[in-house]
Scaffold this motif. Structure first.
Motif, PDB file in Angstrom:
ATOM      1  N   LYS A 115       0.835  -1.201   0.000  1.00 19.28           N
ATOM      2  CA  LYS A 115       0.000   0.000   0.000  1.00 19.28           C
ATOM      3  C   LYS A 115       0.874   1.257   0.000  1.00 19.28           C
TER       4      LYS A 115
ATOM      5  N   LYS B  52       0.232   6.950  -6.712  1.00 15.30           N
ATOM      6  CA  LYS B  52      -1.120   7.433  -6.481  1.00 15.30           C
ATOM      7  C   LYS B  52      -1.534   8.595  -7.380  1.00 15.30           C
TER       8      LYS B  52
ATOM      9  N   GLU C  88      -1.850  20.397   2.046  1.00 17.25           N
ATOM     10  CA  GLU C  88      -0.802  19.498   2.534  1.00 17.25           C
ATOM     11  C   GLU C  88      -0.430  18.465   1.462  1.00 17.25           C
TER      12      GLU C  88
ATOM     13  N   ALA D  90     -10.187   8.255 -13.008  1.00 17.22           N
ATOM     14  CA  ALA D  90      -9.915   7.524 -11.764  1.00 17.22           C
ATOM     15  C   ALA D  90     -10.047   6.020 -12.019  1.00 17.22           C
ATOM     16  N   LYS D  91     -11.067   5.628 -12.756  1.00 18.27           N
ATOM     17  CA  LYS D  91     -11.285   4.218 -13.082  1.00 18.27           C
ATOM     18  C   LYS D  91     -10.096   3.645 -13.858  1.00 18.27           C
TER      19      LYS D  91
ATOM     20  N   VAL E 102      -7.188   3.073 -11.516  1.00 14.34           N
ATOM     21  CA  VAL E 102      -7.386   1.905 -10.647  1.00 14.34           C
ATOM     22  C   VAL E 102      -7.177   0.616 -11.450  1.00 14.34           C
ATOM     23  N   GLU E 103      -7.716   0.590 -12.663  1.00 17.64           N
ATOM     24  CA  GLU E 103      -7.599  -0.614 -13.498  1.00 17.64           C
ATOM     25  C   GLU E 103      -6.155  -0.929 -13.865  1.00 17.64           C
TER      26      GLU E 103
ATOM     27  N   ILE F 158      -5.804   5.534  -5.878  1.00 17.36           N
ATOM     28  CA  ILE F 158      -6.387   6.849  -6.100  1.00 17.36           C
ATOM     29  C   ILE F 158      -6.805   7.442  -4.763  1.00 17.36           C
ATOM     30  N   ARG F 159      -6.870   8.751  -4.757  1.00 18.85           N
ATOM     31  CA  ARG F 159      -7.357   9.445  -3.569  1.00 18.85           C
ATOM     32  C   ARG F 159      -8.124  10.656  -4.032  1.00 18.85           C
ATOM     33  N   TYR F 160      -9.402  10.650  -3.720  1.00 18.92           N
ATOM     34  CA  TYR F 160     -10.247  11.819  -3.996  1.00 18.92           C
ATOM     35  C   TYR F 160     -10.161  12.744  -2.794  1.00 18.92           C
TER      36      TYR F 160
END
Lengths: 271, 271
Positions: free
Chosen positions: B4, B9, B28, B106-107, B110-111, B116-118
């Motif tokens: 992780k 990202k 930040e 975003a998809k 991820v794929e 990702i981070r919204y």
């Protein structure tokens, strides 16, 4: 100095869902313009970082107000300060003004000739949609699921679900919260209540196989997705929580939720 | 280091409606975690303070991306950076993820195995409700009013108005915006379009006497309220704008709007 400049002001400020979500604008107003700060924490709670931490950041004392202060006593404590020419701030987690109480107090202040300034905070409703990729254009009426009161279960959430489903719109439920009484409804409770209402109305709007999403928004946001039956197992531990019962997913929504692996009984952390 | 921690990202960050509305969290992340920052400014615009000011605050360069980059080329420029192990940020004014484009990108990320981070930003929809005191529980489906394309006027906003009015819900319209083409629809344009659609359908949903609210959100937020006929005179100058066609007002809503003097053809500034 214009009359506007001399206007004693009530600031109604949203802090966001946890301390780091505070805006620069809110911080600046808290530091430079608030002569007295009151915090209302019974309608919402911070996921991380509290009022004490905020006091340290801004270097000012913050006074807690209760439901009684704001509702039974109509926010008189705020009005009293305004009448003594004190620029007064009411702060709350999330976004204020969603609560009728805040709107009523703002109205009172305006009617007494004071200025008001609403300072928006990140709202759980909007953030929940963003995290799940659901489109705001496909969001139906919002509702709250509450625990039975005097043994009476509100049937309203079921009626909202029906109306939204007919129109192909998603239903987002805020869940019962009363910080003073330590009540925090969980998505498992909410699903149980929807199943009970389905049992009562039998309109086949909701069953154990219905697809649902549960969300806890935090610096580490947790999203659980899957069948209602999965949510009954209480996979989402942290509170506060939001429950979404999506209508038929639009292709981009479906693809996004699948890419996150949320379609089939799973929880993920987005940090 | 866990897998992780090693995850490259994509941050999708909302800046709020003007620079001061940025959250500490967004700042930040921009300062500490973004190795490359791309700004998308064609779906929304800042009311005050721009990307150059943000560059100064965070001490980093920000690269502009166009509609072509994100839509026609599917955000390939972002993916390319992620594939080179660069933590990449996409920033936008307001709240991201409302736009399908952001969800699609975003998809894709991820794929391809990226994290990702919204990061939520203050949304104009939520803030518009807060400023006008309208209850989010009484908000119906949201829609956008657009200028005619190839001489064809979208009738969709009228259908949404009908659906919401039947259910006694408020209708909030986002207005056409295309920064690249310098298109910013005003509430006067939007009211004119609704009147034209009324002329076409004649269902008596909207007329020159209908009560409407127009809002421009800024450090000095301007709200205009009154009959549609008043809004046709273009009292609200600054863009971007939002138009709300409230359904029958709930008592607290009505009292608040009256206290602000917005019931009868007036504009106020909340600063």
């Amino acid at each position: 100095m214009s009359s506007k400049d001399r206007c004693v002001k009530l600031y109604i400020i949203g802090l966001g869902l946890y301390l780091k979500q505070i805006t620069l604008e809110a911080l600046e107003i808290l530091r430079d313009r608030c002569e007295k700060i009151f915090a209302e924490e019974y309608t919402s709670i911070s996921s991380r970082g509290g009022i004490e931490d905020l006091e340290k950041i801004i270097g000012k004392k913050i006074i807690r107000v209760s439901r009684k202060d704001l509702e039974d006593l109509n926010g008189e404590i705020l009005l009293k300060n305004l009448r003594e020419n004190v620029n007064t701030c009411l702060i709350t987690w999330g976004d204020p003004m969603t609560a009728t109480t805040h709107v009523s107090i703002a109205k009172r202040a305006v009617e007494e000739g004071f200025c008001i300034r609403y300072v928006p905070g990140i709202s759980s409703i909007h953030a929940a949609l963003g995290f799940t990729g659901l489109m705001i254009y496909r969001l139906g009426k919002i509702s709250t699921i509450t625990f039975p009161k005097d043994n009476i279960l509100s049937e309203y959430p079921y009626h909202v679900l029906r109306e939204n489903m007919i129109r192909g719109l998603h239903t987002l439920y805020l869940l019962d919260i009363d910080v003073e009484k330590n009540i925090f409804m969980r998505t498992s409770d909410a699903v149980r209540i929807l199943l009970e209402l389905e049992e009562r109305f039998r309109e086949n709007l909701f069953n154990e196989k219905s697809f649902v999403l549960g969300i806890h928004i935090d610096e580490d946001t947790i999203i659980c997705g899957g069948e209602a039956k999965f949510m009954l197992k209480d996979p989402l531990k942290e509170v506060p929580q939001i429950l979404i019962v999506p209508s038929k997913l639009f292709v981009t929504e479906d693809e996004y939720i699948r890419s996150l692996g949320l379609k089939y009984d799973r929880c993920i952390t987005i940090s």
